[in-house]
Write a protein that holds these residues in place. Sequence first.
Motif, PDB file in Angstrom:
ATOM      1  N   GLY A  59     -90.151  48.095  -8.899  1.00  0.00           N
ATOM      2  CA  GLY A  59     -90.974  47.132  -8.163  1.00  0.00           C
ATOM      3  C   GLY A  59     -90.225  46.927  -6.723  1.00  0.00           C
ATOM      4  O   GLY A  59     -89.121  47.810  -6.723  1.00  0.00           O
ATOM      5  N   ASP A  60     -90.518  46.038  -5.920  1.00  0.00           N
ATOM      6  CA  ASP A  60     -89.722  45.704  -4.776  1.00  0.00           C
ATOM      7  C   ASP A  60     -88.195  45.320  -4.945  1.00  0.00           C
ATOM      8  O   ASP A  60     -87.428  45.576  -4.166  1.00  0.00           O
ATOM      9  N   THR A  61     -88.023  44.471  -5.923  1.00  0.00           N
ATOM     10  CA  THR A  61     -86.816  43.917  -5.842  1.00  0.00           C
ATOM     11  C   THR A  61     -86.298  44.005  -7.444  1.00  0.00           C
ATOM     12  O   THR A  61     -85.202  43.616  -7.741  1.00  0.00           O
ATOM     13  N   ALA A  62     -86.916  45.019  -8.198  1.00  0.00           N
ATOM     14  CA  ALA A  62     -86.649  45.153  -9.729  1.00  0.00           C
ATOM     15  C   ALA A  62     -86.700  46.504 -10.238  1.00  0.00           C
ATOM     16  O   ALA A  62     -87.750  47.310  -9.684  1.00  0.00           O
TER      17      ALA A  62
ATOM     18  N   ALA B 270     -91.011  28.516  -2.910  1.00  0.00           N
ATOM     19  CA  ALA B 270     -91.804  29.352  -2.327  1.00  0.00           C
ATOM     20  C   ALA B 270     -91.182  30.916  -2.978  1.00  0.00           C
ATOM     21  O   ALA B 270     -91.874  31.794  -3.268  1.00  0.00           O
ATOM     22  N   GLU B 271     -89.776  30.938  -2.867  1.00  0.00           N
ATOM     23  CA  GLU B 271     -89.074  32.185  -3.413  1.00  0.00           C
ATOM     24  C   GLU B 271     -89.326  32.532  -4.733  1.00  0.00           C
ATOM     25  O   GLU B 271     -89.978  33.430  -5.032  1.00  0.00           O
ATOM     26  N   SER B 272     -89.700  31.393  -5.475  1.00  0.00           N
ATOM     27  CA  SER B 272     -89.819  31.490  -6.939  1.00  0.00           C
ATOM     28  C   SER B 272     -91.033  32.080  -7.147  1.00  0.00           C
ATOM     29  O   SER B 272     -91.415  32.918  -8.047  1.00  0.00           O
ATOM     30  N   GLU B 273     -92.345  31.541  -6.248  1.00  0.00           N
ATOM     31  CA  GLU B 273     -93.467  31.821  -6.672  1.00  0.00           C
ATOM     32  C   GLU B 273     -93.969  33.297  -6.161  1.00  0.00           C
ATOM     33  O   GLU B 273     -94.542  34.024  -6.519  1.00  0.00           O
ATOM     34  N   ASP B 274     -92.985  33.653  -5.026  1.00  0.00           N
ATOM     35  CA  ASP B 274     -93.283  34.882  -4.409  1.00  0.00           C
ATOM     36  C   ASP B 274     -92.592  35.843  -5.318  1.00  0.00           C
ATOM     37  O   ASP B 274     -93.424  36.964  -5.365  1.00  0.00           O
ATOM     38  N   GLU B 275     -91.699  35.736  -5.975  1.00  0.00           N
ATOM     39  CA  GLU B 275     -91.006  36.609  -7.058  1.00  0.00           C
ATOM     40  C   GLU B 275     -91.826  36.698  -8.281  1.00  0.00           C
ATOM     41  O   GLU B 275     -92.081  37.878  -8.617  1.00  0.00           O
ATOM     42  N   TYR B 276     -92.433  35.611  -8.689  1.00  0.00           N
ATOM     43  CA  TYR B 276     -93.506  35.671  -9.916  1.00  0.00           C
ATOM     44  C   TYR B 276     -94.625  36.617  -9.448  1.00  0.00           C
ATOM     45  O   TYR B 276     -94.963  37.588 -10.247  1.00  0.00           O
ATOM     46  N   SER B 277     -95.255  36.450  -8.286  1.00  0.00           N
ATOM     47  CA  SER B 277     -96.157  37.176  -7.794  1.00  0.00           C
ATOM     48  C   SER B 277     -95.798  38.600  -7.845  1.00  0.00           C
ATOM     49  O   SER B 277     -96.631  39.550  -8.117  1.00  0.00           O
TER      50      SER B 277
END
Length: 308
Positions: free
Chosen positions: A173-176, A71-78
Amino acid sequence: TKKMSIAQQIIAGVTGTGIVDSPPINHSDNGRNLANKYKHAAAVNVKVKTKVSKAHQGNTALGILSLNNIAESEDEYSLERKCLTENGYRKTKKICDTLQGELFEATTLDGHNTVMIKKTDKTLHNKRISIQQGMSIVVEENIIKEAIVLHHLTVDNKPTSDYIAKFIRFFEGDTAFYLVMEKAGNTNLADFSKQAHKYIDEKKLKLKEWKKIVKYLFWQCAVIVYWLHHDMNCCHLDLNLENIVLLNGNFIAQSDGSVTIDPNIKIKLVDFGLAEVFNSEQLLSSGLSDSLSKVKEQSDHKSYDSDE
């Protein structure tokens, strides 16, 4: 008035009115001081919440952990895809990993232009660390300072023969953080050199031609390094074969089975994450200039002896 993002504040704050139409930075400003001046902008604590449907949770801790990771991986990709789309880009392929993220190739949404984007994880950036083989190591790279220095070198000023990959944009972005640069080439000097030596071993590439190309490439390096040091008071501090990208770095097959090298080959320096812009007045007042002059004076009148 529309609120500017951290990335916009950094660039606008350093250069004046904005990213493109802006006055040049004062050369007396130190690259580290420029970064420290806007250090507060990078102090962002990012919390990504991941929701996992109860219907898909396993009965064991391992099952829950696996589903959370997915889920974390998919969320990060999105999040990444959404951020890139909002800023007009589409990721096409990964080029390589970096200390705090990755470097990838992207195209504009209309497909007309190809760029390179350096992505840096905000959490790693704020902690000034990199994760290598499961261990945290302290790193000096700073993508915010890199954006400032690169903008100064390639937008506010014009590098000799365009031997530096040009700054295009810097957004977040939110994380990068994302640093957008022109696509500098199709290979780096390290990989190009390995392929050349393979062709030389196979008797497909003449050693004489390879030596000629190497001299030409390092002449280009000398030209741009001289400009950086003498005109910009800037030192790259991480100049290696991986950070010298080649434009038109092609091996051309001949009818007799041999290969030649594209005569239009050209270098582009990349990765200014450790670069510094020095204050020339500080160098003079520190006595470094006098010391260098004395060393040169001594070397002019004395041969080198490794035993001394």
